[in-house]
Design a protein around this motif. Structure first.
Motif, PDB file in Angstrom:
ATOM      1  N   GLY A  27      15.890  -1.240  16.157  1.00 58.10           N
ATOM      2  CA  GLY A  27      16.620  -0.532  15.126  1.00 58.10           C
ATOM      3  C   GLY A  27      15.765   0.545  14.498  1.00 58.10           C
ATOM      4  O   GLY A  27      14.732   0.920  15.038  1.00 58.10           O
ATOM      5  N   SER A  28      16.194   1.025  13.333  1.00 58.69           N
ATOM      6  CA  SER A  28      15.521   2.172  12.733  1.00 58.69           C
ATOM      7  C   SER A  28      14.654   1.785  11.547  1.00 58.69           C
ATOM      8  O   SER A  28      14.561   2.503  10.583  1.00 58.69           O
ATOM      9  N   TYR A  29      14.056   0.624  11.586  1.00 55.79           N
ATOM     10  CA  TYR A  29      13.146   0.228  10.533  1.00 55.79           C
ATOM     11  C   TYR A  29      12.010  -0.559  11.154  1.00 55.79           C
ATOM     12  O   TYR A  29      12.039  -0.919  12.325  1.00 55.79           O
ATOM     13  N   SER A  30      10.980  -0.818  10.363  1.00 53.80           N
ATOM     14  CA  SER A  30       9.884  -1.643  10.843  1.00 53.80           C
ATOM     15  C   SER A  30       9.522  -2.648   9.779  1.00 53.80           C
ATOM     16  O   SER A  30       9.923  -2.526   8.631  1.00 53.80           O
ATOM     17  N   THR A  31       8.777  -3.667  10.160  1.00 54.29           N
ATOM     18  CA  THR A  31       8.395  -4.700   9.219  1.00 54.29           C
ATOM     19  C   THR A  31       6.891  -4.852   9.093  1.00 54.29           C
ATOM     20  O   THR A  31       6.422  -5.810   8.501  1.00 54.29           O
ATOM     21  N   LYS A  32       6.119  -3.934   9.609  1.00 58.62           N
ATOM     22  CA  LYS A  32       4.670  -3.951   9.451  1.00 58.62           C
ATOM     23  C   LYS A  32       4.079  -5.332   9.741  1.00 58.62           C
ATOM     24  O   LYS A  32       3.264  -5.859   9.010  1.00 58.62           O
ATOM     25  N   GLY A  33       4.534  -5.952  10.790  1.00 57.51           N
ATOM     26  CA  GLY A  33       3.961  -7.235  11.156  1.00 57.51           C
ATOM     27  C   GLY A  33       4.560  -8.416  10.423  1.00 57.51           C
ATOM     28  O   GLY A  33       3.928  -9.454  10.319  1.00 57.51           O
ATOM     29  N   ALA A  34       5.771  -8.289   9.886  1.00 55.25           N
ATOM     30  CA  ALA A  34       6.407  -9.407   9.191  1.00 55.25           C
ATOM     31  C   ALA A  34       7.747  -9.753   9.826  1.00 55.25           C
ATOM     32  O   ALA A  34       8.772  -9.749   9.175  1.00 55.25           O
ATOM     33  N   LYS A  78       6.181 -12.451  -0.201  1.00 52.96           N
ATOM     34  CA  LYS A  78       5.480 -11.164  -0.250  1.00 52.96           C
ATOM     35  C   LYS A  78       5.817 -10.296   0.956  1.00 52.96           C
ATOM     36  O   LYS A  78       5.723  -9.071   0.908  1.00 52.96           O
ATOM     37  N   GLU A  79       6.207 -10.949   2.049  1.00 58.12           N
ATOM     38  CA  GLU A  79       6.512 -10.188   3.258  1.00 58.12           C
ATOM     39  C   GLU A  79       7.779  -9.358   3.119  1.00 58.12           C
ATOM     40  O   GLU A  79       8.033  -8.478   3.941  1.00 58.12           O
ATOM     41  N   LEU A  80       8.572  -9.604   2.087  1.00 54.06           N
ATOM     42  CA  LEU A  80       9.721  -8.738   1.843  1.00 54.06           C
ATOM     43  C   LEU A  80       9.247  -7.300   1.601  1.00 54.06           C
ATOM     44  O   LEU A  80       9.962  -6.348   1.906  1.00 54.06           O
ATOM     45  N   GLY A  81       8.056  -7.162   1.054  1.00 56.57           N
ATOM     46  CA  GLY A  81       7.504  -5.838   0.805  1.00 56.57           C
ATOM     47  C   GLY A  81       7.045  -5.133   2.062  1.00 56.57           C
ATOM     48  O   GLY A  81       6.742  -3.934   2.032  1.00 56.57           O
ATOM     49  N   MET A  82       6.973  -5.862   3.166  1.00 55.11           N
ATOM     50  CA  MET A  82       6.562  -5.259   4.429  1.00 55.11           C
ATOM     51  C   MET A  82       7.736  -4.677   5.205  1.00 55.11           C
ATOM     52  O   MET A  82       7.544  -4.004   6.213  1.00 55.11           O
ATOM     53  N   ILE A  83       8.945  -4.957   4.730  1.00 54.45           N
ATOM     54  CA  ILE A  83      10.129  -4.392   5.373  1.00 54.45           C
ATOM     55  C   ILE A  83      10.327  -2.989   4.826  1.00 54.45           C
ATOM     56  O   ILE A  83      10.488  -2.797   3.622  1.00 54.45           O
ATOM     57  N   VAL A  84      10.314  -2.004   5.686  1.00 49.77           N
ATOM     58  CA  VAL A  84      10.412  -0.614   5.240  1.00 49.77           C
ATOM     59  C   VAL A  84      11.482   0.126   6.025  1.00 49.77           C
ATOM     60  O   VAL A  84      11.830  -0.248   7.141  1.00 49.77           O
ATOM     61  N   ASP A  85      11.993   1.209   5.416  1.00 49.54           N
ATOM     62  CA  ASP A  85      12.993   2.014   6.105  1.00 49.54           C
ATOM     63  C   ASP A  85      12.307   3.072   6.964  1.00 49.54           C
ATOM     64  O   ASP A  85      11.084   3.052   7.140  1.00 49.54           O
ATOM     65  N   VAL A  86      13.073   4.008   7.479  1.00 47.88           N
ATOM     66  CA  VAL A  86      12.516   4.990   8.409  1.00 47.88           C
ATOM     67  C   VAL A  86      11.504   5.907   7.744  1.00 47.88           C
ATOM     68  O   VAL A  86      10.686   6.540   8.426  1.00 47.88           O
ATOM     69  N   ASP A  87      11.529   6.001   6.411  1.00 47.30           N
ATOM     70  CA  ASP A  87      10.575   6.841   5.692  1.00 47.30           C
ATOM     71  C   ASP A  87       9.404   6.033   5.146  1.00 47.30           C
ATOM     72  O   ASP A  87       8.555   6.573   4.435  1.00 47.30           O
ATOM     73  N   ASP A 107       2.838  -5.953  -2.804  1.00 46.71           N
ATOM     74  CA  ASP A 107       1.711  -5.044  -2.985  1.00 46.71           C
ATOM     75  C   ASP A 107       2.126  -3.875  -3.867  1.00 46.71           C
ATOM     76  O   ASP A 107       2.976  -3.067  -3.489  1.00 46.71           O
ATOM     77  N   VAL A 108       1.514  -3.761  -5.041  1.00 45.91           N
ATOM     78  CA  VAL A 108       1.877  -2.703  -5.982  1.00 45.91           C
ATOM     79  C   VAL A 108       1.503  -1.320  -5.473  1.00 45.91           C
ATOM     80  O   VAL A 108       2.067  -0.310  -5.898  1.00 45.91           O
ATOM     81  N   ASP A 109       0.554  -1.251  -4.538  1.00 44.44           N
ATOM     82  CA  ASP A 109       0.097   0.034  -4.014  1.00 44.44           C
ATOM     83  C   ASP A 109       0.590   0.312  -2.593  1.00 44.44           C
ATOM     84  O   ASP A 109       0.009   1.131  -1.881  1.00 44.44           O
ATOM     85  N   ALA A 110       1.658  -0.346  -2.195  1.00 46.12           N
ATOM     86  CA  ALA A 110       2.248  -0.049  -0.882  1.00 46.12           C
ATOM     87  C   ALA A 110       2.639   1.424  -0.842  1.00 46.12           C
ATOM     88  O   ALA A 110       3.033   2.010  -1.851  1.00 46.12           O
ATOM     89  N   VAL A 111       2.525   2.037   0.349  1.00 46.34           N
ATOM     90  CA  VAL A 111       2.776   3.471   0.464  1.00 46.34           C
ATOM     91  C   VAL A 111       3.893   3.780   1.457  1.00 46.34           C
ATOM     92  O   VAL A 111       4.165   3.008   2.371  1.00 46.34           O
ATOM     93  N   THR A 112       4.521   4.926   1.252  1.00 44.84           N
ATOM     94  CA  THR A 112       5.510   5.438   2.187  1.00 44.84           C
ATOM     95  C   THR A 112       4.775   6.112   3.340  1.00 44.84           C
ATOM     96  O   THR A 112       3.541   6.161   3.374  1.00 44.84           O
ATOM     97  N   ARG A 113       5.518   6.691   4.263  1.00 47.16           N
ATOM     98  CA  ARG A 113       4.890   7.385   5.382  1.00 47.16           C
ATOM     99  C   ARG A 113       4.137   8.637   4.949  1.00 47.16           C
ATOM    100  O   ARG A 113       3.313   9.157   5.691  1.00 47.16           O
TER     101      ARG A 113
END
Length: 215
Positions: free
Chosen positions: A6-13, A77-86, A112-118
Motif C-alpha cells: 500500500g501507500s504507507y510504511s510502518t518503519k519496522g512495526a 508506542k509502535e502506533l507512532g511508527m505508522i506513517v503516511d506517504v509524507d 516519540d515526541v521528536d518523530a520526523v516527517t520525510r
C-alpha cells in the motif's frame, strides 16, 4: 524505512495492522461501517487512527490504544511508527490540527515526541508554524528538541518568525530557550526569517541578530 503493501510504511512495526484498526473503529470516526476496509491498498490517512488524530476523537483513540494492549499486538508506542506517504505519524498530524487532548494521550502512550516527517519536520515544527502555543508547550514539556532542524535547516522558532507568530516566538525564546544563532541550509538565521520590524527588534534584543548582520 520498510515499505508495507500500500501507500504507507510502518518503519519496522508490522505487528500493528492499520487495516484491522480501521475496520474495527471506522464507524466511530466516519459514521459508516468498514469505510476503510482496504486501507492497506489506500492511504493511511483514511484509517481510524489518523482520523481520530485529525478530528480530536479521544474516545476512538482510547479504544484503539485499549485494543492494542488487550490483544497483545504490540507496544502502543509502535502506533507512532505508522506513517503516511509524507512520513507524518498520528502525533505530527494531531499537532498540525491542534488536537491537544489527542497529543497528550499519544505522549502518555510513549510515542516519540521528536518523530520526523520525510522532510525532517517534527510535531513542534507544526505547532510553531501554526501558532498553537498549547500544543507547543505540551511538546516542549514532554522533552521535544526545541532546536531540531528540518531538511532545510529550519528550526521551530524560524518557522514561527516566518509566519509572524509573535507569541510563539516569545515562548520559544524565553521559555523553551531556543537557540537564535543556528542557521539554515542557506546560511540564514532566525532574524533573517523575520519580516516584522517589531519582531526583528525583539530578536535583536535577545541576541538573535548575528554579528555580521546589519539589516
Amino acid at each position: 524505512m520498510a515499505t508495507v503493501e500500500g501507500s504507507y510504511s510502518t518503519k519496522g512495526a508490522p505487528s500493528i495492522k492499520v487495516g484491522d484498526i480501521s475496520n474495527k473503529f471506522s464507524a466511530r470516526v466516519l459514521g459508516v461501517k468498514n469505510a476503510a476496509k482496504d486501507v492497506e491498498d489506500t492511504n493511511v490517512r483514511s484509517s481510524a487512527l489518523f482520523m481520530a488524530a485529525q478530528h480530536g476523537r479521544v474516545e476512538v483513540l482510547q479504544a484503539i490504544l485499549d485494543d492494542v494492549v488487550e490483544n497483545g499486538q504490540s507496544d502502543v508506542k509502535e502506533l507512532g511508527m505508522i506513517v503516511d506517504v509524507d512520513g507524518w505519524n498520528c502525533l505530527i498530524l494531531a499537532a498540525y490540527h491542534g488536537q491537544a487532548g489527542i497529543i497528550q494521550m499519544l505522549l502518555d502512550a510513549g510515542l516519540d515526541v521528536d518523530a520526523v516527517t520525510r522532510t525532517g519536520a517534527t510535531a513542534l515544527h507544526k505547532a510553531a508554524k501554526w501558532n498553537n502555543r498549547i500544543v507547543a508547550r505540551q511538546l516542549v514539556e514532554a522533552g521535544a528538541n526545541v532546536n531540531v532542524q528540518d531538511d532545510s535547516g529550519l528550526t521551530p522558532v524560524m518557522m514561527a518568525a516566518q509566519r509572524g507568530n509573535e507569541p510563539m516566538v516569545h515562548y520559544l525564546v524565553e521559555v523553551a530557550k531556543a537557540d537564535l544563532q543556528l542557521w539554515d541550509k542557506t546560511n540564514k538565521y532566525c532574524y533573517h526569517h523575520c519580516y516584522n520590524r517589531k519582531m526583528k527588534h525583539y530578536l535583536d534584543h535577545h541576541d538573535g541578530k548575528p554579528n555580521n548582520c546589519c539589516g
